[in-house]
Each structure stands twice: as C-alpha cells, then as structure tokens.
Motif scaffolding. Structure first.
Motif, PDB file in Angstrom:
ATOM      1  N   THR A 184       0.594  -1.348  -0.034  1.00 34.91           N
ATOM      2  CA  THR A 184      -0.034   0.172   0.069  1.00 34.91           C
ATOM      3  C   THR A 184       0.947   1.388  -0.104  1.00 34.91           C
ATOM      4  O   THR A 184       0.432   2.318  -0.449  1.00 34.91           O
ATOM      5  CB  THR A 184      -1.027   0.030   1.058  1.00 34.91           C
ATOM      6  N   TYR A 188       0.520   5.378  -2.176  1.00 34.82           N
ATOM      7  CA  TYR A 188       0.950   6.764  -1.588  1.00 34.82           C
ATOM      8  C   TYR A 188       2.194   7.361  -2.429  1.00 34.82           C
ATOM      9  O   TYR A 188       2.252   8.526  -2.743  1.00 34.82           O
ATOM     10  CB  TYR A 188       1.180   6.868  -0.044  1.00 34.82           C
ATOM     11  N   ARG A 189       3.036   6.576  -2.688  1.00 36.95           N
ATOM     12  CA  ARG A 189       4.101   6.803  -3.534  1.00 36.95           C
ATOM     13  C   ARG A 189       3.697   7.484  -4.854  1.00 36.95           C
ATOM     14  O   ARG A 189       4.305   8.404  -5.450  1.00 36.95           O
ATOM     15  CB  ARG A 189       5.147   5.689  -3.701  1.00 36.95           C
ATOM     16  N   SER A 247       4.998  10.238   2.442  1.00 36.03           N
ATOM     17  CA  SER A 247       4.809  10.406   3.836  1.00 36.03           C
ATOM     18  C   SER A 247       3.970  11.998   4.142  1.00 36.03           C
ATOM     19  O   SER A 247       3.125  11.889   4.873  1.00 36.03           O
ATOM     20  CB  SER A 247       6.085  10.400   4.470  1.00 36.03           C
ATOM     21  N   SER A 262       0.354  11.555   2.652  1.00 35.55           N
ATOM     22  CA  SER A 262      -0.563  10.291   3.254  1.00 35.55           C
ATOM     23  C   SER A 262      -0.913  11.037   4.549  1.00 35.55           C
ATOM     24  O   SER A 262      -1.688  10.132   4.985  1.00 35.55           O
ATOM     25  CB  SER A 262       0.375   9.206   3.562  1.00 35.55           C
ATOM     26  N   ARG A 303      -6.161   9.844   1.979  1.00 35.49           N
ATOM     27  CA  ARG A 303      -6.472   8.504   2.592  1.00 35.49           C
ATOM     28  C   ARG A 303      -7.589   7.848   2.407  1.00 35.49           C
ATOM     29  O   ARG A 303      -7.960   6.632   1.829  1.00 35.49           O
ATOM     30  CB  ARG A 303      -6.172   8.593   4.258  1.00 35.49           C
ATOM     31  N   GLY A 325       1.624  -2.012   4.982  1.00 35.87           N
ATOM     32  CA  GLY A 325       1.342  -0.500   5.100  1.00 35.87           C
ATOM     33  C   GLY A 325       1.689   0.021   6.500  1.00 35.87           C
ATOM     34  O   GLY A 325       2.506  -0.481   7.413  1.00 35.87           O
ATOM     35  N   ARG A 326       0.876   1.054   6.986  1.00 34.84           N
ATOM     36  CA  ARG A 326       1.024   1.664   8.076  1.00 34.84           C
ATOM     37  C   ARG A 326      -0.281   1.402   9.284  1.00 34.84           C
ATOM     38  O   ARG A 326      -0.356   1.639  10.289  1.00 34.84           O
ATOM     39  CB  ARG A 326       1.300   2.978   8.029  1.00 34.84           C
ATOM     40  N   ASP A 327      -1.474   1.520   8.431  1.00 34.57           N
ATOM     41  CA  ASP A 327      -2.732   1.384   8.909  1.00 34.57           C
ATOM     42  C   ASP A 327      -3.728   0.360   8.563  1.00 34.57           C
ATOM     43  O   ASP A 327      -4.928   0.298   8.773  1.00 34.57           O
ATOM     44  CB  ASP A 327      -3.249   2.886   8.773  1.00 34.57           C
ATOM     45  N   ARG A 349      10.553  10.692   8.637  1.00 37.65           N
ATOM     46  CA  ARG A 349       9.557  10.066   8.356  1.00 37.65           C
ATOM     47  C   ARG A 349       8.525   9.281   9.268  1.00 37.65           C
ATOM     48  O   ARG A 349       7.619   9.264   9.397  1.00 37.65           O
ATOM     49  CB  ARG A 349      10.027   9.138   7.019  1.00 37.65           C
ATOM     50  N   ASP A 369       4.777   9.866  10.255  1.00 35.69           N
ATOM     51  CA  ASP A 369       3.932   8.834  10.060  1.00 35.69           C
ATOM     52  C   ASP A 369       3.245   8.372  11.251  1.00 35.69           C
ATOM     53  O   ASP A 369       2.078   7.862  11.275  1.00 35.69           O
ATOM     54  CB  ASP A 369       4.636   7.536   9.288  1.00 35.69           C
ATOM     55  N   ARG A 426       0.924  11.995  12.766  1.00 37.11           N
ATOM     56  CA  ARG A 426      -0.169  12.553  11.962  1.00 37.11           C
ATOM     57  C   ARG A 426      -1.489  12.115  12.747  1.00 37.11           C
ATOM     58  O   ARG A 426      -1.569  11.119  13.453  1.00 37.11           O
ATOM     59  CB  ARG A 426      -0.215  12.133  10.654  1.00 37.11           C
TER      60      ARG A 426
HETATM   61  O1   DC Z   1       6.036   1.570   2.842  1.00 35.12           O
HETATM   62  P1   DC Z   1       6.647   3.014   2.114  1.00 35.12           P
HETATM   63  O2   DC Z   1       7.821   3.257   2.731  1.00 35.12           O
HETATM   64  O3   DC Z   1       6.584   2.552   0.481  1.00 35.12           O
HETATM   65  O4   DC Z   1       5.448   4.089   2.325  1.00 35.12           O
HETATM   66  C1   DC Z   1       5.554   5.464   1.860  1.00 35.12           C
HETATM   67  C2   DC Z   1       4.878   6.353   2.685  1.00 35.12           C
HETATM   68  O5   DC Z   1       3.604   5.940   2.612  1.00 35.12           O
HETATM   69  C3   DC Z   1       5.056   6.273   4.357  1.00 35.12           C
HETATM   70  O6   DC Z   1       6.193   6.936   4.767  1.00 35.12           O
HETATM   71  C4   DC Z   1       3.902   6.615   4.831  1.00 35.12           C
HETATM   72  C5   DC Z   1       2.706   6.358   3.677  1.00 35.12           C
HETATM   73  N1   DC Z   1       2.093   5.165   3.742  1.00 35.12           N
HETATM   74  C6   DC Z   1       0.718   5.334   4.815  1.00 35.12           C
HETATM   75  O7   DC Z   1       0.652   6.564   5.187  1.00 35.12           O
HETATM   76  N2   DC Z   1      -0.097   4.252   4.973  1.00 35.12           N
HETATM   77  C7   DC Z   1      -0.006   3.096   4.349  1.00 35.12           C
HETATM   78  N3   DC Z   1      -0.871   2.318   4.652  1.00 35.12           N
HETATM   79  C8   DC Z   1       1.275   2.873   3.583  1.00 35.12           C
HETATM   80  C9   DC Z   1       2.114   3.992   3.291  1.00 35.12           C
END
Ligand code: DC
Length: 221
Positions: free
Chosen positions: A36, A40-41, A92, A95, A101, A126-128, A177, A181, A184
């Motif tokens: 994921t 965002y990239r 970042s 996102s 989002r 991912g992150r969430d 970063r 992340d 936020r």
């Molecule tokens: O996993 P990555 O390094 O490719 O992610 C790049 C940025 O995208 C990361 O710094 C925060 C955002 N991101 C996010 O907010 N939620 C996600 N599910 C995946 C990535």
C-alpha cells in the motif's frame, strides 16, 4: 494447525522488513499482495510530475494530491523512480492528508475482499492496515526494528543499487518520516491491539519469516 488466513495485515515503519516478509507469506499461503506504500508513492509521484512542490505547507499541494489520489490508475504504480527516498518523503507528506487516505481506502478494501488474480486471499502491507483498512483481518503483524538498524538496512540497499548516500542523512530521513507517520492525526502508524509484535532488529529474513509463520500457524481461530 489452524485454517489458512484469508487476510493478513502487516504494518510497521520503513525498512523494518515488512515487504520481504509480506512476499514470502504471500507465496506460502497463495495470497495476492498489495504494497500500500506504493499507492501513496504513486500519488506523490503524480503531484511532483505536474510540477507541484510537496514542501512544508500542505495547503500548497493538498488539492493536487487529493485529485491525484482520486484519479489513481494501475499504470501510475508502474512509474520509474517511485522507490526513491525523495518520493518516500513526499509520500509520507501526502499520506497525512485525510482526503488522500479516504480516496485510497476503498481500493485497498476491495483488493482485500476480492483479490484480483484469483488468489486464496490477500496480504496488505502498510501503516494502518490492521487498524483502519482491514480491522477484521485474520492475522495482524506489526513489524519493527530499531531506527539505527533500519537506517543501516536502507543505506546498504541504496549502496547496492549504486545510489550515492550518506548514512547520517539516511538516519535523519528515517527519523523524520517515522515522526510524521506516527504523529499525524489521520490513521497514524500504530500497532493494532491484537497485532503480533515482531522486532526484526536481530533477525534475518528467514528468521522473521519463521517467527511470523509460527505465530500464524499456532494462533487460535
Ligand atoms: O511503505 P512505504 O515506505 O513505501 O510508504 C511510503 C509512505 O506512505 C510512508 O512513509 C507513509 C505512507 N503510507 C501510509 O501512510 N499508509 C500506508 N498504509 C502505507 C504507506
């Protein structure tokens, strides 16, 4: 052994080993994989491409980023250069915007519920993912490692790709970063209450895979 998982959520900070682990688990359980972060990239890449700078004031890029996210198509994910650290920082930043989002949420959920290529299920990293995108996932893993170890991994990876890099700069970027992340308001990076926490600081890829598999196969469902 319990039933194979249909949805696996993997979260954690950059360079913790999520991507490698996700690929191995996807192969093992025949799940379709969605990175994921790439979404965002790709949004950041589109904004940069139209000449809008992603700097410190979100007002200057939020409208373009929202539009880019709503109009994202699969080809946008194939663009060269999305793996660079410059795009990572920009990703970042975009996102953190709730409208970005929101625009990416339904795509991620529908991928999880209806994996595109006939896989047995889906794995999203991912992150969430465990907290917001797939709160009902069968398995949630939160992968971490110390900031220094993650910066060293990223530095080594850049060197192997022939990209000139300075370790102190990579470490600073990683800290910046992480802070954005996790700090936020919109879906910050945080482990779900029911996630299995795996610190890969002292583990290689094989050991991390073995630990994750062990957890998945012995979990009670
Ligand atoms: O996993 P990555 O390094 O490719 O992610 C790049 C940025 O995208 C990361 O710094 C925060 C955002 N991101 C996010 O907010 N939620 C996600 N599910 C995946 C990535």
């Amino acid at each position: 052994m319990s039933t194979p998982p249909k949805i696996i959520a993997i979260d954690g900070p950059a360079a913790a080993g999520k991507g490698t682990l996700a690929k191995r688990l996807a192969d093992h359980f025949q799940l379709e994989l969605l990175d994921t972060g790439l979404l965002y990239r790709a949004v950041a890449g589109k904004v940069i491409d139209i000449g809008v700078e992603i700097a410190d004031d979100p007002k200057t890029y939020s409208a373009s980023a929202g539009q880019a996210a709503r109009g994202l198509i699969p080809a946008d994910l194939e663009v060269d250069g999305l793996r660079s650290d410059q795009v990572a920082q920009a990703a970042s930043k975009v996102s953190a915007l709730p409208e970005v989002r929101a625009a990416l949420l339904s795509f991620q959920r529908s991928f999880a519920e209806h994996p595109p290529y006939g896989g047995q299920g889906a794995i999203l990293d991912g992150r969430d993912i465990g907290t917001v995108v797939c709160p009902e996932a069968d398995v949630k893993l939160f992968i971490s490692a110390s900031t220094e170890i993650r910066a060293k991994r990223r530095f080594k990876e850049l060197q192997e790709r022939g990209v000139e890099a300075i370790y102190a700069r990579v470490l600073d970027d990683m800290r910046e970063r992480d802070a954005r992340d996790t700090g936020r308001d919109a879906s910050p990076l945080v482990a779900a209450d029911d996630a299995f926490l795996l610190d890969t600081s002292d583990l290689d890829a094989d050991q991390a895979f073995a630990a994750a598999l062990d957890f998945i196969e012995t979990r009670s469902t």
